[in-house]
Design an enzyme around this catalytic site. Structure first.
Site, PDB file in Angstrom:
ATOM      1  N   TRP A 147      -1.242  -2.656   2.071  1.00 31.99           N
ATOM      2  CA  TRP A 147      -0.839  -1.257   2.217  1.00 31.99           C
ATOM      3  C   TRP A 147      -0.655  -0.991   3.713  1.00 31.99           C
ATOM      4  O   TRP A 147      -1.540  -1.327   4.514  1.00 31.99           O
ATOM      5  CB  TRP A 147      -1.936  -0.366   1.632  1.00 31.99           C
ATOM      6  CG  TRP A 147      -1.670   1.094   1.690  1.00 31.99           C
ATOM      7  CD1 TRP A 147      -0.546   1.739   1.272  1.00 31.99           C
ATOM      8  CD2 TRP A 147      -2.561   2.108   2.171  1.00 31.99           C
ATOM      9  NE1 TRP A 147      -0.688   3.090   1.460  1.00 31.99           N
ATOM     10  CE2 TRP A 147      -1.911   3.342   2.013  1.00 31.99           C
ATOM     11  CE3 TRP A 147      -3.848   2.088   2.718  1.00 31.99           C
ATOM     12  CZ2 TRP A 147      -2.490   4.549   2.377  1.00 31.99           C
ATOM     13  CZ3 TRP A 147      -4.430   3.282   3.078  1.00 31.99           C
ATOM     14  CH2 TRP A 147      -3.754   4.497   2.906  1.00 31.99           C
ATOM     15  N   ASP A 228     -11.228  -1.937  -1.000  1.00 34.60           N
ATOM     16  CA  ASP A 228     -10.415  -0.722  -1.061  1.00 34.60           C
ATOM     17  C   ASP A 228     -10.121  -0.486  -2.541  1.00 34.60           C
ATOM     18  O   ASP A 228      -9.400  -1.257  -3.173  1.00 34.60           O
ATOM     19  CB  ASP A 228      -9.113  -0.909  -0.268  1.00 34.60           C
ATOM     20  CG  ASP A 228      -8.275   0.358  -0.266  1.00 34.60           C
ATOM     21  OD1 ASP A 228      -8.684   1.350  -0.908  1.00 34.60           O
ATOM     22  OD2 ASP A 228      -7.198   0.358   0.365  1.00 34.60           O
ATOM     23  N   LYS A 264      -5.188   8.947  -7.313  1.00 37.28           N
ATOM     24  CA  LYS A 264      -4.337   8.474  -8.416  1.00 37.28           C
ATOM     25  C   LYS A 264      -5.022   8.642  -9.766  1.00 37.28           C
ATOM     26  O   LYS A 264      -4.417   9.136 -10.709  1.00 37.28           O
ATOM     27  CB  LYS A 264      -3.976   6.993  -8.241  1.00 37.28           C
ATOM     28  CG  LYS A 264      -3.826   6.533  -6.831  1.00 37.28           C
ATOM     29  CD  LYS A 264      -2.457   6.762  -6.274  1.00 37.28           C
ATOM     30  CE  LYS A 264      -2.529   6.601  -4.767  1.00 37.28           C
ATOM     31  NZ  LYS A 264      -1.317   6.365  -4.086  1.00 37.28           N
TER      32      LYS A 264
HETATM   33  C1  LIG Z   1      -4.291   0.379  -1.330  1.00 33.99           C
HETATM   34  C2  LIG Z   1      -4.468   1.810  -1.009  1.00 33.99           C
HETATM   35  N1  LIG Z   1      -5.556   2.207  -0.360  1.00 33.99           N
HETATM   36  C3  LIG Z   1      -5.773   3.475  -0.048  1.00 33.99           C
HETATM   37  C4  LIG Z   1      -4.869   4.453  -0.389  1.00 33.99           C
HETATM   38  C5  LIG Z   1      -5.263   5.840   0.014  1.00 33.99           C
HETATM   39  O1  LIG Z   1      -4.715   6.882  -0.582  1.00 33.99           O
HETATM   40  P1  LIG Z   1      -5.316   8.335  -0.427  1.00 33.99           P
HETATM   41  O2  LIG Z   1      -5.666   8.521   1.015  1.00 33.99           O
HETATM   42  O3  LIG Z   1      -4.210   9.214  -0.867  1.00 33.99           O
HETATM   43  O4  LIG Z   1      -6.513   8.396  -1.297  1.00 33.99           O
HETATM   44  C6  LIG Z   1      -3.692   4.101  -1.063  1.00 33.99           C
HETATM   45  C7  LIG Z   1      -2.656   5.077  -1.388  1.00 33.99           C
HETATM   46  O5  LIG Z   1      -1.529   4.810  -1.641  1.00 33.99           O
HETATM   47  C8  LIG Z   1      -3.501   2.744  -1.391  1.00 33.99           C
HETATM   48  O6  LIG Z   1      -2.431   2.333  -2.067  1.00 33.99           O
END
Ligand SMILES: Cc1ncc(COP(=O)(O)O)c(C=O)c1O
Length: 415
Positions: A147, A228, A264
């Site tokens: 990511w 993560d 999500k």
């Molecule tokens: C792998 C991964 N980690 C962390 C996040 C963090 O998302 P958020 O800050 O919206 O919770 C995302 C969002 O796309 C992700 O795909």
């Protein structure tokens, strides 16, 4: 400040040039996809760039469990006082239980600290700041690719960052040997970031057997493992199955770090609700770690917002709402899985003889299609289909109405 500097700063010419050295930064590639999509006036256009779930009518989905929890919160006539620095206690406990399981001994024996964070990104940022402060100079290894925010978060927190092999472009699957070799070659005690499930951007996850080996190698090298966990329940439809790797590592004795996002799986994207946990050797050590997390968080944002925490904790503290949430997260996961199957079915039906099995083998919201940047450009210019040039598609952008059109378009640019 010297007297001459004082004079310099008070002159209007300097004032007007103050920001002249600041250059315009590049646009986020994913935002670029949305900009191009918005400009397109074709009724057939499809946006496969967005990282948020859409229902079969391409609309954002508000979970019924969330609506019911919101009603309860509203009716309880709650106040808007500050949360403690670490956030809402009932949420923190519920988050840890969801990830680690009902009868996890670290939770029971208080050998864990969990702090509420500004969604998953905030959890990673708190983690990175903590490493920068307490593991100075230790390199964090992230998968290649990963990511996009991971590298930047570590770099901004002054944590050196390198990558380990992950994706195998020749079969759109996992380069398991390369991954193991790189994790083995990393200096002992490195930070290894692992996507707990639904790897973003590839959709490629290790098998249970492969996870066991990864755990063993990390153990041998005394690496610190940071999970993560942004998609619990969203990958397979089962929060327990998606927690397999996290729970395995904990059983294997790793004192992991854990970053959770509730964006999500609860559809709470904009509420910015997440958590960061650290497992400890003892309750006393957990308390020490928490005291330092508080010192670190206080000057960053003082304390987190309460709304998302209240929603998630009212769902997870109520059997009926939890059951409803489980069925809704499964519904979202199942729709994604169905769209993968449908896309492959239509690709074959329209004459593609290529091997598209990776589309159904991969899991979660994203799929690395193997499309080249040139094929991606043709999809946009000839078919009004928009995705990032690395060939990643968000399955959430596919519906039962546009999947056949998409399959035809992909077949046209790949034959
Ligand atoms: C792998 C991964 N980690 C962390 C996040 C963090 O998302 P958020 O800050 O919206 O919770 C995302 C969002 O796309 C992700 O795909």
């Amino acid at each position: 400040m010297t007297r001459s500097m004082n004079r310099l700063y008070s002159t209007s010419t300097v004032g007007s040039k103050r920001w002249s050295h600041v250059q315009k930064g590049p646009e986020d590639p994913i935002l670029g996809v949305t900009v191009a999509f918005n400009k397109d006036t074709s009724p057939s256009k499809i946006n496969l760039g967005v990282g948020a779930y859409r229902d079969d009518n391409n609309k954002p989905y508000v979970l019924e469990a969330v609506k019911k929890a919101e009603k309860k919160i509203f009716e309880a006539n709650v106040d808007h006082e500050y949360a403690p620095i670490v956030g809402v206690a009932s949420f923190n406990n519920a988050a840890a239980v969801l990830a680690l399981g009902e009868d996890n001994s670290y939770i029971k024996e208080k050998k864990i600290t969990t702090v509420q964070t500004i969604s998953g990104t905030g959890a990673l940022r708190v983690a990175a700041e903590f490493f920068g402060r307490f593991l100075p100079g230790v390199t964090a290894y992230v998968p290649n690719p990963t990511w996009g925010n991971h590298n930047v978060i570590f770099a901004d927190s002054k944590v050196p960052v390198k990558s380990y092999s992950y994706y195998n472009p020749s079969n759109c699957g996992l380069n398991f040997e390369g991954m193991i070799k790189d994790i083995q070659a990393a200096p002992a005690g490195s930070i290894i970031l692992l996507h707990a499930c639904a790897h973003n951007p590839t959709g490629v996850d290790p098998t249970h057997e492969q996870w066991k080996k990864i755990s063993q190698v990390c153990k041998e090298k005394e690496h610190f493992v940071l999970f993560d966990f942004a998609y619990q329940g969203f990958a397979s439809g089962s929060p327990e199955e998606d927690a397999y790797a996290v729970r395995l590592f904990v059983e294997d004795g790793h004192l992991i770090g854990l970053c959770q996002s509730f964006a999500k799986n609860f559809g709470l994207y904009g509420e910015r609700i997440g958590a960061f946990s650290l497992l400890a050797n003892s309750a006393e050590e957990a308390a020490v770690l928490e005291s330092q997390l508080k010192i670190l968080i206080r000057p960053m944002y003082s304390n987190p917002p309460v709304y998302g925490a209240r929603v998630v904790s009212s769902i997870l503290s109520n059997k009926e709402l939890t059951q409803q949430w489980r069925s809704e997260v499964k519904l979202m996961a199942d729709r994604i899985i169905d769209m993968r199957t449908s896309l492959v079915k239509y690709l074959k039906q329209h004459g593609s003889t290529k091997d598209w099995s990776h589309i159904t083998n991969q899991i979660g919201m994203f799929c690395f299609t193997g499309l080249t940047p040139e094929q991606v450009d043709r999809l946009a210019s000839e078919f009004h289909v928009y995705l990032t040039r690395n060939g990643r598609i968000s399955i959430a952008g596919i519906t039962s109405k546009n999947v056949e059109y998409l399959a035809k378009a992909i077949h046209s640019v790949t034959k």
